[in-house]
Design a protein around this motif. Sequence first.
Motif, PDB file in Angstrom:
ATOM      1  N   HIS A 114      40.559  37.562  42.139  1.00  0.00           N
ATOM      2  CA  HIS A 114      40.725  38.953  40.741  1.00  0.00           C
ATOM      3  C   HIS A 114      41.782  39.714  40.109  1.00  0.00           C
ATOM      4  CE1 HIS A 114      36.540  39.472  42.378  1.00  0.00           C
ATOM      5  NE2 HIS A 114      36.731  39.314  44.146  1.00  0.00           N
ATOM      6  N   THR A 115      42.537  38.293  39.805  1.00  0.00           N
ATOM      7  CA  THR A 115      43.815  39.059  38.840  1.00  0.00           C
ATOM      8  C   THR A 115      43.781  39.637  37.975  1.00  0.00           C
ATOM      9  OG1 THR A 115      43.882  36.373  38.105  1.00  0.00           O
ATOM     10  CG2 THR A 115      44.973  36.809  39.882  1.00  0.00           C
ATOM     11  N   THR A 116      42.574  39.216  37.086  1.00  0.00           N
ATOM     12  CA  THR A 116      42.435  40.234  36.250  1.00  0.00           C
ATOM     13  C   THR A 116      41.901  41.557  36.062  1.00  0.00           C
ATOM     14  OG1 THR A 116      40.979  37.859  34.861  1.00  0.00           O
ATOM     15  CG2 THR A 116      41.212  40.163  33.784  1.00  0.00           C
ATOM     16  N   ALA A 117      41.131  41.879  36.944  1.00  0.00           N
ATOM     17  CA  ALA A 117      41.182  43.675  37.834  1.00  0.00           C
ATOM     18  C   ALA A 117      42.239  43.918  38.586  1.00  0.00           C
ATOM     19  CB  ALA A 117      39.692  42.967  38.587  1.00  0.00           C
ATOM     20  N   ILE A 118      43.519  43.043  38.335  1.00  0.00           N
ATOM     21  CA  ILE A 118      44.227  43.773  39.034  1.00  0.00           C
ATOM     22  C   ILE A 118      45.285  44.212  37.442  1.00  0.00           C
ATOM     23  CG2 ILE A 118      46.890  43.589  40.399  1.00  0.00           C
ATOM     24  CD1 ILE A 118      44.615  41.574  42.089  1.00  0.00           C
ATOM     25  N   VAL A 119      45.653  43.199  36.923  1.00  0.00           N
ATOM     26  CA  VAL A 119      46.357  43.556  36.024  1.00  0.00           C
ATOM     27  C   VAL A 119      45.277  44.605  35.459  1.00  0.00           C
ATOM     28  CG1 VAL A 119      47.111  42.491  33.588  1.00  0.00           C
ATOM     29  CG2 VAL A 119      47.128  40.591  36.191  1.00  0.00           C
ATOM     30  N   LEU A 120      44.685  44.040  34.282  1.00  0.00           N
ATOM     31  CA  LEU A 120      43.919  45.242  33.590  1.00  0.00           C
ATOM     32  C   LEU A 120      43.917  47.195  34.585  1.00  0.00           C
ATOM     33  CD1 LEU A 120      40.632  43.875  32.951  1.00  0.00           C
ATOM     34  CD2 LEU A 120      42.673  44.982  31.258  1.00  0.00           C
ATOM     35  N   GLY A 121      43.243  47.064  35.748  1.00  0.00           N
ATOM     36  CA  GLY A 121      44.102  48.256  36.853  1.00  0.00           C
ATOM     37  C   GLY A 121      44.904  48.441  36.813  1.00  0.00           C
ATOM     38  N   TYR A 122      46.167  47.942  36.250  1.00  0.00           N
ATOM     39  CA  TYR A 122      47.715  49.011  36.625  1.00  0.00           C
ATOM     40  C   TYR A 122      47.921  49.100  35.368  1.00  0.00           C
ATOM     41  CZ  TYR A 122      48.927  47.201  41.447  1.00  0.00           C
ATOM     42  OH  TYR A 122      48.293  46.822  42.617  1.00  0.00           O
ATOM     43  N   ILE A 123      47.083  48.674  34.197  1.00  0.00           N
ATOM     44  CA  ILE A 123      47.574  49.132  32.746  1.00  0.00           C
ATOM     45  C   ILE A 123      46.382  49.917  32.841  1.00  0.00           C
ATOM     46  CG2 ILE A 123      47.155  48.344  30.447  1.00  0.00           C
ATOM     47  CD1 ILE A 123      47.168  45.351  31.513  1.00  0.00           C
ATOM     48  N   CYS A 124      45.598  50.299  33.239  1.00  0.00           N
ATOM     49  CA  CYS A 124      45.170  51.803  32.945  1.00  0.00           C
ATOM     50  C   CYS A 124      45.794  52.196  33.783  1.00  0.00           C
ATOM     51  CB  CYS A 124      43.088  51.001  33.619  1.00  0.00           C
ATOM     52  SG  CYS A 124      42.463  50.095  32.365  1.00  0.00           S
ATOM     53  N   SER A 125      46.439  51.881  35.376  1.00  0.00           N
ATOM     54  CA  SER A 125      46.723  52.934  35.969  1.00  0.00           C
ATOM     55  C   SER A 125      47.913  53.559  35.695  1.00  0.00           C
ATOM     56  CB  SER A 125      47.030  52.617  37.710  1.00  0.00           C
ATOM     57  OG  SER A 125      46.275  51.416  38.308  1.00  0.00           O
ATOM     58  N   VAL A 126      48.518  52.906  34.602  1.00  0.00           N
ATOM     59  CA  VAL A 126      49.618  53.659  34.022  1.00  0.00           C
ATOM     60  C   VAL A 126      49.046  55.059  32.438  1.00  0.00           C
ATOM     61  CG1 VAL A 126      51.699  53.367  31.950  1.00  0.00           C
ATOM     62  CG2 VAL A 126      51.368  52.604  34.494  1.00  0.00           C
ATOM     63  N   PHE A 127      48.104  54.226  31.649  1.00  0.00           N
ATOM     64  CA  PHE A 127      47.819  55.160  29.895  1.00  0.00           C
ATOM     65  C   PHE A 127      46.546  55.738  30.309  1.00  0.00           C
ATOM     66  CE2 PHE A 127      50.663  51.418  29.165  1.00  0.00           C
ATOM     67  CZ  PHE A 127      51.568  51.805  29.025  1.00  0.00           C
ATOM     68  N   LEU A 128      45.373  54.980  31.336  1.00  0.00           N
ATOM     69  CA  LEU A 128      44.454  56.051  31.041  1.00  0.00           C
ATOM     70  C   LEU A 128      43.641  56.468  32.819  1.00  0.00           C
ATOM     71  CD1 LEU A 128      42.025  53.869  28.946  1.00  0.00           C
ATOM     72  CD2 LEU A 128      42.966  56.132  28.533  1.00  0.00           C
ATOM     73  N   PRO A 129      44.566  56.841  33.362  1.00  0.00           N
ATOM     74  CA  PRO A 129      44.499  57.104  35.418  1.00  0.00           C
ATOM     75  C   PRO A 129      42.813  57.197  35.749  1.00  0.00           C
ATOM     76  CG  PRO A 129      46.102  58.423  33.993  1.00  0.00           C
ATOM     77  CD  PRO A 129      45.468  58.074  33.700  1.00  0.00           C
TER      78      PRO A 129
END
Length: 154
Positions: free
Chosen positions: A70-85
């Motif tokens: 689930h690397t795609t979900a992990i990377v997108l999740g961390y990016i979204c955590s910063v900009f769109l919590p």
Amino acid sequence: MPFCSNCGKELKEGTKFCSGCGASQTGEASSTNTQQNNISGTICPKCGSTIPFGNVACTNCGSLLNPDKHTTAIVLGYICSVFLPLFGIIFGIYLLTRPNKDVHKHGIIMIILSIVLAAIWWLFFSYMAYTSRMSYYSSYPSYGRSSYYNRYGY
């Protein structure tokens, strides 16, 4: 030591299925046995035992059938955590519901990070709104509203 007739992997003495490819090692590959295995479940790629349909892990050795990273979900999740919590929290919950236990820690980190950063974003925007409001009121001339209130004691 015997070897698999299908893939050539070295096998333990007395094994019925290859741990590498899952091929039958009994020597009698009957079609009824194969059909029975397909009806009752799938073959574990690690130990060769039959796993009933609906299970996500082998009941014999515990290995996962679908060990997606689930690397795609992990990377997108961390990016979204910063900009769109809010979306970071959604990705964190998604990762917590996956059968792979290795991605659960990323889900927990994502949810905590999203909550902390949402609080920081809220404080930042509240402060910016407060300072813009204060700069608006401080732009009045001295004879304006503030001198009126000072003169009459309000």
